[in-house]
Design a protein around this motif. Sequence first.
Motif, short mmCIF file in Angstrom:
data_model
loop_
_atom_site.label_atom_id
_atom_site.label_comp_id
_atom_site.label_asym_id
_atom_site.label_seq_id
_atom_site.Cartn_x
_atom_site.Cartn_y
_atom_site.Cartn_z
N PHE A 50 0.89 15.45 -12.09
CA PHE A 50 1.68 16.62 -11.76
C PHE A 50 2.51 17.02 -12.97
O PHE A 50 2.95 16.18 -13.74
N GLU A 51 2.73 18.31 -13.10
CA GLU A 51 3.56 18.86 -14.18
C GLU A 51 4.82 19.42 -13.54
O GLU A 51 4.76 20.24 -12.63
N VAL A 52 5.97 18.98 -14.03
CA VAL A 52 7.26 19.43 -13.51
C VAL A 52 8.05 20.05 -14.65
O VAL A 52 8.20 19.43 -15.71
N THR A 53 8.53 21.27 -14.43
CA THR A 53 9.28 21.99 -15.47
C THR A 53 10.67 22.33 -14.98
O THR A 53 10.84 22.85 -13.88
N ILE A 54 11.66 22.03 -15.82
CA ILE A 54 13.04 22.45 -15.58
C ILE A 54 13.29 23.65 -16.49
O ILE A 54 13.13 23.56 -17.71
N LYS A 55 13.65 24.77 -15.88
CA LYS A 55 13.98 25.97 -16.64
C LYS A 55 15.49 26.14 -16.60
O LYS A 55 16.09 26.25 -15.53
N ALA A 80 0.83 -1.21 0.00
CA ALA A 80 0.00 0.00 0.00
C ALA A 80 0.87 1.25 0.00
O ALA A 80 0.47 2.29 -0.53
N GLN A 81 2.06 1.18 0.60
CA GLN A 81 2.95 2.32 0.69
C GLN A 81 3.87 2.47 -0.54
O GLN A 81 4.60 3.42 -0.63
N GLN A 82 3.82 1.53 -1.45
CA GLN A 82 4.73 1.53 -2.59
C GLN A 82 4.46 2.74 -3.50
O GLN A 82 3.32 3.04 -3.83
N VAL A 83 5.52 3.40 -3.87
CA VAL A 83 5.42 4.57 -4.74
C VAL A 83 5.28 4.13 -6.19
O VAL A 83 6.03 3.26 -6.65
N LYS A 84 4.35 4.73 -6.88
CA LYS A 84 4.16 4.47 -8.30
C LYS A 84 4.37 5.78 -9.04
O LYS A 84 3.72 6.78 -8.73
N MET A 85 5.30 5.77 -9.98
CA MET A 85 5.56 6.97 -10.78
C MET A 85 5.65 6.56 -12.24
O MET A 85 6.32 5.60 -12.58
N GLN A 86 4.96 7.32 -13.07
CA GLN A 86 4.98 7.06 -14.51
C GLN A 86 5.09 8.39 -15.24
O GLN A 86 4.37 9.34 -14.92
N VAL A 87 5.98 8.46 -16.21
CA VAL A 87 6.08 9.64 -17.06
C VAL A 87 5.01 9.50 -18.13
O VAL A 87 5.06 8.57 -18.94
N LEU A 88 4.03 10.40 -18.12
CA LEU A 88 2.95 10.34 -19.10
C LEU A 88 3.36 10.99 -20.42
O LEU A 88 3.03 10.49 -21.49
N VAL A 148 3.02 8.50 -2.54
CA VAL A 148 3.96 9.38 -1.87
C VAL A 148 3.19 10.14 -0.79
O VAL A 148 2.18 10.78 -1.11
N PRO A 149 3.64 10.07 0.46
CA PRO A 149 2.95 10.82 1.51
C PRO A 149 2.91 12.32 1.18
O PRO A 149 3.84 12.86 0.57
N GLU A 150 1.84 12.96 1.58
CA GLU A 150 1.62 14.38 1.24
C GLU A 150 2.79 15.26 1.66
O GLU A 150 3.20 16.15 0.91
N ASP A 151 3.36 15.00 2.84
CA ASP A 151 4.46 15.84 3.32
C ASP A 151 5.76 15.61 2.55
O ASP A 151 6.70 16.38 2.68
N GLN A 152 5.81 14.55 1.74
CA GLN A 152 7.01 14.27 0.94
C GLN A 152 6.81 14.55 -0.54
O GLN A 152 7.74 14.39 -1.34
N MET A 153 5.61 14.97 -0.92
CA MET A 153 5.31 15.17 -2.34
C MET A 153 6.14 16.29 -2.96
O MET A 153 6.67 16.14 -4.06
N HIS A 154 6.27 17.42 -2.26
CA HIS A 154 7.02 18.56 -2.81
C HIS A 154 8.47 18.18 -3.14
O HIS A 154 8.92 18.38 -4.28
N PRO A 155 9.22 17.62 -2.19
CA PRO A 155 10.59 17.23 -2.55
C PRO A 155 10.63 16.13 -3.61
O PRO A 155 11.52 16.12 -4.46
N PHE A 156 9.67 15.21 -3.58
CA PHE A 156 9.64 14.15 -4.58
C PHE A 156 9.51 14.75 -5.98
O PHE A 156 10.24 14.38 -6.91
N LEU A 157 8.58 15.70 -6.13
CA LEU A 157 8.35 16.31 -7.44
C LEU A 157 9.54 17.12 -7.93
O LEU A 157 9.81 17.18 -9.13
N LEU A 208 13.35 25.15 -10.95
CA LEU A 208 12.36 24.08 -11.08
C LEU A 208 10.99 24.59 -10.68
O LEU A 208 10.87 25.47 -9.83
N ASP A 209 9.97 24.00 -11.29
CA ASP A 209 8.60 24.35 -10.96
C ASP A 209 7.77 23.07 -11.04
O ASP A 209 7.99 22.24 -11.93
N ALA A 210 6.84 22.92 -10.11
CA ALA A 210 5.95 21.76 -10.12
C ALA A 210 4.56 22.24 -9.75
O ALA A 210 4.40 23.12 -8.92
N LYS A 211 3.56 21.66 -10.40
CA LYS A 211 2.18 21.99 -10.04
C LYS A 211 1.27 20.80 -10.29
O LYS A 211 1.55 19.94 -11.13
N LYS A 212 0.19 20.80 -9.55
CA LYS A 212 -0.82 19.75 -9.66
C LYS A 212 -1.63 20.00 -10.92
O LYS A 212 -1.91 21.13 -11.27
#
Length: 167
Positions: free
Chosen positions: A67-72, A16-24, A102-111, A56-60
């Motif tokens: 999530f959208e993550v941008t490297i400038k 249940a705690q396993q992180v799932k990440m996929q580049v869409l 990803v726990p909510e408190d760790q989402m920002h650094p993860f992104l 860096l910028d990230a937004k929901k």
Amino acid sequence: MQDQENGAADAAAEAAQQVKMQVLTQFVRDLSFENVLAQRGVGGEVSPDITVNVTLDAKKRKPDHQFEVTIKLKVESKNKADEAALFLLELEYTGVFHVEGVPEDQMHPFLLIECPRMLFPFLRRIVHDVTRDGGFPALNLENIDFMQLYRQEIMRRQAESAPKHVS
């Protein structure tokens, strides 16, 4: 029997705690390359001094778990001798990610750490090709330590928000 039940419960909790990440998807949002040297028509020897700035910028996004993550990236090259500009490269590279577990408190650094790590090899290739096609030796960016970049940004924000003491 109790140990098997506890082991099964632990395995279920871990799953249940396993992180799932996929580049869409990933794409160039904005790209600008200016060959100042060719425009000026300067001749002679040049010794380039290259500076690279990364933000860096990230937004929901609307769909859940997206999530959208941008490297400038801003790359400036100047001649060491006279500080004359040689080229300017500005690139915004964006990835859309599906992230779960990803726990909510760790989402920002993860992104802002893990997602840019996934995008970086593609951004590096674009910089390599654009500088080469722009008339300069291909620029091979060094690896970027996104964790260190994240820590520096957090420290900068904390310093900005710290109360100012007037003497």
